[in-house]
Design a protein around this motif. Structure first.
Motif, PDB file in Angstrom:
ATOM      1  N   SER A 259     -24.200 -16.243  18.306  1.00 32.93           N
ATOM      2  CA  SER A 259     -22.899 -16.704  18.779  1.00 32.93           C
ATOM      3  C   SER A 259     -21.754 -15.855  18.239  1.00 32.93           C
ATOM      4  O   SER A 259     -20.598 -16.091  18.576  1.00 32.93           O
ATOM      5  N   GLU A 260     -22.065 -14.892  17.377  1.00 31.31           N
ATOM      6  CA  GLU A 260     -21.022 -14.060  16.785  1.00 31.31           C
ATOM      7  C   GLU A 260     -20.872 -12.753  17.548  1.00 31.31           C
ATOM      8  O   GLU A 260     -21.769 -12.280  18.231  1.00 31.31           O
ATOM      9  N   ILE A 261     -19.702 -12.151  17.387  1.00 34.77           N
ATOM     10  CA  ILE A 261     -19.334 -10.955  18.131  1.00 34.77           C
ATOM     11  C   ILE A 261     -19.415  -9.736  17.222  1.00 34.77           C
ATOM     12  O   ILE A 261     -19.001  -9.788  16.058  1.00 34.77           O
ATOM     13  N   ASP A 262     -19.937  -8.639  17.750  1.00 40.19           N
ATOM     14  CA  ASP A 262     -19.859  -7.370  17.028  1.00 40.19           C
ATOM     15  C   ASP A 262     -18.443  -6.833  17.177  1.00 40.19           C
ATOM     16  O   ASP A 262     -18.031  -6.412  18.261  1.00 40.19           O
ATOM     17  N   VAL A 263     -17.670  -6.877  16.088  1.00 36.51           N
ATOM     18  CA  VAL A 263     -16.292  -6.380  16.162  1.00 36.51           C
ATOM     19  C   VAL A 263     -16.322  -4.856  16.141  1.00 36.51           C
ATOM     20  O   VAL A 263     -17.266  -4.238  15.639  1.00 36.51           O
ATOM     21  N   THR A 264     -15.303  -4.255  16.700  1.00 35.83           N
ATOM     22  CA  THR A 264     -15.274  -2.802  16.789  1.00 35.83           C
ATOM     23  C   THR A 264     -14.426  -2.221  15.666  1.00 35.83           C
ATOM     24  O   THR A 264     -13.462  -2.839  15.210  1.00 35.83           O
ATOM     25  N   ASP A 265     -14.793  -1.038  15.215  1.00 45.65           N
ATOM     26  CA  ASP A 265     -13.992  -0.377  14.193  1.00 45.65           C
ATOM     27  C   ASP A 265     -13.312   0.883  14.732  1.00 45.65           C
ATOM     28  O   ASP A 265     -12.584   1.553  14.007  1.00 45.65           O
ATOM     29  N   THR A 266     -13.540   1.207  15.995  1.00 46.63           N
ATOM     30  CA  THR A 266     -12.937   2.392  16.616  1.00 46.63           C
ATOM     31  C   THR A 266     -12.016   1.962  17.743  1.00 46.63           C
ATOM     32  O   THR A 266     -12.452   1.312  18.696  1.00 46.63           O
ATOM     33  N   ILE A 267     -10.746   2.315  17.628  1.00 46.38           N
ATOM     34  CA  ILE A 267      -9.724   1.850  18.576  1.00 46.38           C
ATOM     35  C   ILE A 267      -8.904   3.044  19.066  1.00 46.38           C
ATOM     36  O   ILE A 267      -8.491   3.891  18.267  1.00 46.38           O
ATOM     37  N   ARG A 268      -8.680   3.087  20.362  1.00 47.67           N
ATOM     38  CA  ARG A 268      -7.876   4.172  20.923  1.00 47.67           C
ATOM     39  C   ARG A 268      -6.401   3.929  20.638  1.00 47.67           C
ATOM     40  O   ARG A 268      -5.911   2.807  20.745  1.00 47.67           O
ATOM     41  N   ILE A 269      -5.679   4.979  20.279  1.00 45.35           N
ATOM     42  CA  ILE A 269      -4.250   4.885  19.982  1.00 45.35           C
ATOM     43  C   ILE A 269      -3.505   5.938  20.781  1.00 45.35           C
ATOM     44  O   ILE A 269      -4.113   6.846  21.358  1.00 45.35           O
ATOM     45  N   ASN A 270      -2.177   5.850  20.821  1.00 39.41           N
ATOM     46  CA  ASN A 270      -1.397   6.868  21.531  1.00 39.41           C
ATOM     47  C   ASN A 270      -1.132   8.069  20.621  1.00 39.41           C
ATOM     48  O   ASN A 270      -1.359   8.021  19.404  1.00 39.41           O
ATOM     49  N   LYS A 271      -0.628   9.130  21.218  1.00 44.20           N
ATOM     50  CA  LYS A 271      -0.425  10.380  20.475  1.00 44.20           C
ATOM     51  C   LYS A 271       0.666  10.229  19.415  1.00 44.20           C
ATOM     52  O   LYS A 271       0.596  10.846  18.347  1.00 44.20           O
ATOM     53  N   ASP A 272       1.681   9.402  19.702  1.00 47.68           N
ATOM     54  CA  ASP A 272       2.750   9.206  18.713  1.00 47.68           C
ATOM     55  C   ASP A 272       2.193   8.647  17.410  1.00 47.68           C
ATOM     56  O   ASP A 272       2.583   9.090  16.317  1.00 47.68           O
ATOM     57  N   LEU A 273       1.302   7.674  17.511  1.00 45.35           N
ATOM     58  CA  LEU A 273       0.704   7.081  16.316  1.00 45.35           C
ATOM     59  C   LEU A 273      -0.197   8.094  15.607  1.00 45.35           C
ATOM     60  O   LEU A 273      -0.209   8.182  14.361  1.00 45.35           O
ATOM     61  N   TYR A 274      -0.942   8.851  16.393  1.00 41.65           N
ATOM     62  CA  TYR A 274      -1.809   9.898  15.836  1.00 41.65           C
ATOM     63  C   TYR A 274      -0.973  10.916  15.069  1.00 41.65           C
ATOM     64  O   TYR A 274      -1.314  11.309  13.940  1.00 41.65           O
ATOM     65  N   ASP A 275       0.141  11.347  15.653  1.00 43.72           N
ATOM     66  CA  ASP A 275       1.018  12.342  15.004  1.00 43.72           C
ATOM     67  C   ASP A 275       1.653  11.775  13.743  1.00 43.72           C
ATOM     68  O   ASP A 275       1.857  12.504  12.760  1.00 43.72           O
ATOM     69  N   LEU A 276       1.983  10.475  13.762  1.00 40.77           N
ATOM     70  CA  LEU A 276       2.601   9.852  12.591  1.00 40.77           C
ATOM     71  C   LEU A 276       1.636   9.868  11.403  1.00 40.77           C
ATOM     72  O   LEU A 276       2.031  10.199  10.272  1.00 40.77           O
ATOM     73  N   VAL A 277       0.385   9.517  11.642  1.00 36.02           N
ATOM     74  CA  VAL A 277      -0.627   9.539  10.577  1.00 36.02           C
ATOM     75  C   VAL A 277      -0.823  10.963  10.068  1.00 36.02           C
ATOM     76  O   VAL A 277      -0.918  11.204   8.860  1.00 36.02           O
TER      77      VAL A 277
END
Length: 559
Positions: A259-277
């Motif tokens: 009954s439990e869900i496999d949560v994800t650890d990989t999430i798509r983000i936009n380029k602005d967030l990528y550049d900020l990191v």
């Protein structure tokens, strides 16, 4: 009110022999308020609820029943602050009539929780708390978790929200609370401060407070626990085939039961967030490198950190309670001192996670997707967030309303000089109330007011929602006010119906937990409702802003 909090009551006025009006305030342990808790203790002694012992005593004896006593032991010598806080916690609960025997059991379990987690200060507090709780029977766990959370809230533990979130995911139903979201307007003020600060910071401020910008930008989009944010790896983002991704260090990733869900650890983000990191990585490259993104070594360059520096057991990590301190530092130096918002209530690190869940719901994401992105193992865990949607929606409308109203009542020429072209100039002049009678006569007349564009090509349809509607003051009549008020009420009903439809559709959508699939037709309907709700918010903001301008003209602001 949150059910994870302890509250104090004070009589404000007496209506009659049976009815009084009370002021209810959240109780928080602050050592300067010890006199108040000691006064509660003395009242309990005088009324014989506590039959033996002084406030400073290690043992208190309480009577319950004719021949029964309950002994309370406050013997946490290794944790004097928590020992004192536990006494105050017991006093206020006894004062407001919790049964002595039940509270004694609660005090003992809180003491055990303190001992098993090294005073709630161990780096693995959550893991150790979970390990200890798993050894209790389900019935005991169900009774004691709420009181442990009440105690953590009482002492304002910086990770209280995060611990509650995880315990709620592990033991559904044990924590029956509806979290209170911060005031939406204060959140918008904070967002404005963050945006302006980011564009105008000094090199010193950038080095010290960049983690705050990362937290705000990332966790307002991705529902992330504070510990997960602090544990982001240095190379947590990457690019692949023109898309950008972030890896979140989820504490619970693999489902343990069907009954439990496999949560994800990989999430798509936009380029602005990528550049900020990436910008932060480059900024801190010359400091002590660790496996983690956030650099505690960089923050140690701050004057406050140097002044209060204490050696850490592990300099590789930026721990949750340290991030809480950085946020407090940001409020002191930037929000209060630099921007002058001395009374702005401080957000908690986990507040952004709750907003992110609500925002995902309003954007039309289904419950399975939200659970996987937010790290929830069960669909039911996020159900209580639906209770926030109406208030959050109303707050968004109020914010839009304030912007629209400012737009409609501009009284200076600066705005007109910023616009180009006859159409925009005409619109600007209508806002500034500078249209001549001749110009008004040349405009297409509507049911009420005039259209600044070609009505046959209007993309809006209803003039009450349109920016291009112009109503001269001499034509602001009670009929116009009624026309706008009726539409405002209709829109309010529609918005509530849309939110309820979104809740019902998301809740009853077909989900396959094992294959992580959902009903794509249902998702399409959910996306449509979300877009429609967004459109209705915009329409109501325009209608309300125009209605209130007419109201102020007619009635001086009074209905």
């Amino acid at each position: 009110m949150s059910r994870n909090a302890v509250y104090k009551k004070k009589q404000v006025t007496k209506i009659d022999k049976r009815q009084v009006i009370e002021a209810v305030t959240r109780a928080v342990f602050v050592e300067k308020d010890m006199a108040e808790y000691e006064s509660f203790f003395h009242i309990l002694r005088q009324t014989n609820k506590i039959s033996e012992g002084d406030f400073e005593s290690i043992v208190w004896k309480l009577k319950h029943g004719r021949n029964q006593n309950a002994l309370y032991y406050f013997d946490l010598d290794m944790y004097p602050f928590l020992n004192k806080a536990l006494k105050c916690f017991a006093v206020i609960n006894l004062y407001y009539d919790q049964h002595p025997a039940h509270l004694r059991t609660t005090v003992e379990y809180i003491k055990l929780a303190i001992m098993h987690t090294q005073g709630f200060q161990d780096e693995r507090t959550i893991d150790k708390l979970e390990q200890w709780l798993s050894g209790l029977t389900a019935s005991v766990r169900q009774r004691q978790i709420p009181f442990i959370m009440k105690f953590l809230d009482f002492i304002e533990h910086p990770r209280a929200d995060e611990i509650a979130d995880l315990l709620e995911a592990l033991y559904p139903g044990a924590i029956l609370s509806i979290r209170e979201l911060p005031n939406f307007k204060e959140v918008l003020i904070f967002d404005h401060i963050v945006s302006h600060f980011q564009n105008n910071w000094s090199d010193y401020e950038k080095l010290i407070f960049f983690p705050i910008i990362l937290w705000w930008k990332i966790t307002m989009i991705i529902p992330m626990r504070t510990s997960e944010f602090c544990s982001l790896e240095r190379n947590c983002t990457w690019e692949k085939d023109g898309e950008h991704f972030i890896k979140v260090p989820r504490i619970k990733v693999q489902a343990r039961y069907g009954s439990e869900i496999d949560v994800t650890d990989t999430i798509r983000i936009n380029k602005d967030l990528y550049d900020l990191v990436d910008e932060y990585r480059q900024l801190t490259a010359s400091y002590e490198l660790t496996p983690f993104l956030l650099s505690y070594d960089a923050y140690r360059q701050s004057d406050r950190a140097k002044k209060n520096y204490q050696s850490k057991l592990n300099n590789n990590t930026f721990e949750s309670h340290q991030f809480y301190n950085v946020l407090h530092h940001f409020y002191d130096d930037i929000v209060s001192t630099k921007y002058g918002y001395t009374n702005l209530k401080q957000l908690r690190p986990m507040d952004t996670r709750h907003f992110a869940f609500c925002n995902m719901m309003l954007q039309g994401f289904n419950m399975l997707t939200i659970a996987r992105v937010g790290g929830h193992n069960r669909l039911s865990t996020q159900m209580h967030y639906f209770s926030h949607l109406e208030n959050l929606n109303e707050s968004a409308i109020q914010y839009l309303y304030e912007q629209k109203k400012k737009f409609l009542v501009v009284t200076n020429l600066r705005e007109a000089h910023m616009l180009a072209g006859n159409e925009r100039l005409l619109r600007a002049r209508s806002i500034l109330k500078q249209l001549t009678k001749e110009e008004v006569r040349g405009l297409p007349q509507m049911e009420f007011g005039y259209c600044l564009l070609d009505p046959t090509a209007c993309p809006i349809g209803d003039c009450r929602h349109a920016e291009c509607l112009y109503i001269p003051e001499e034509e602001m009549t009670p009929a116009v006010y009624e026309w706008l008020s009726d539409e405002s009420q209709r829109l309010e009903r529609n918005i509530k119906e849309q939110l309820e439809l979104m809740k019902q559709l998301s809740t009853h959508m077909s989900y396959n937990i094992s294959s992580l699939e959902y009903d794509h037709l249902g998702q399409a309907e959910l996306s449509y409702l979300s877009e429609n709700n967004k459109r209705l918010r915009e329409q109501k903001a325009w209608t309300d802003a125009r209605r209130d301008i007419v109201k102020e003209y007619l009635f001086g602001g009074l209905t």
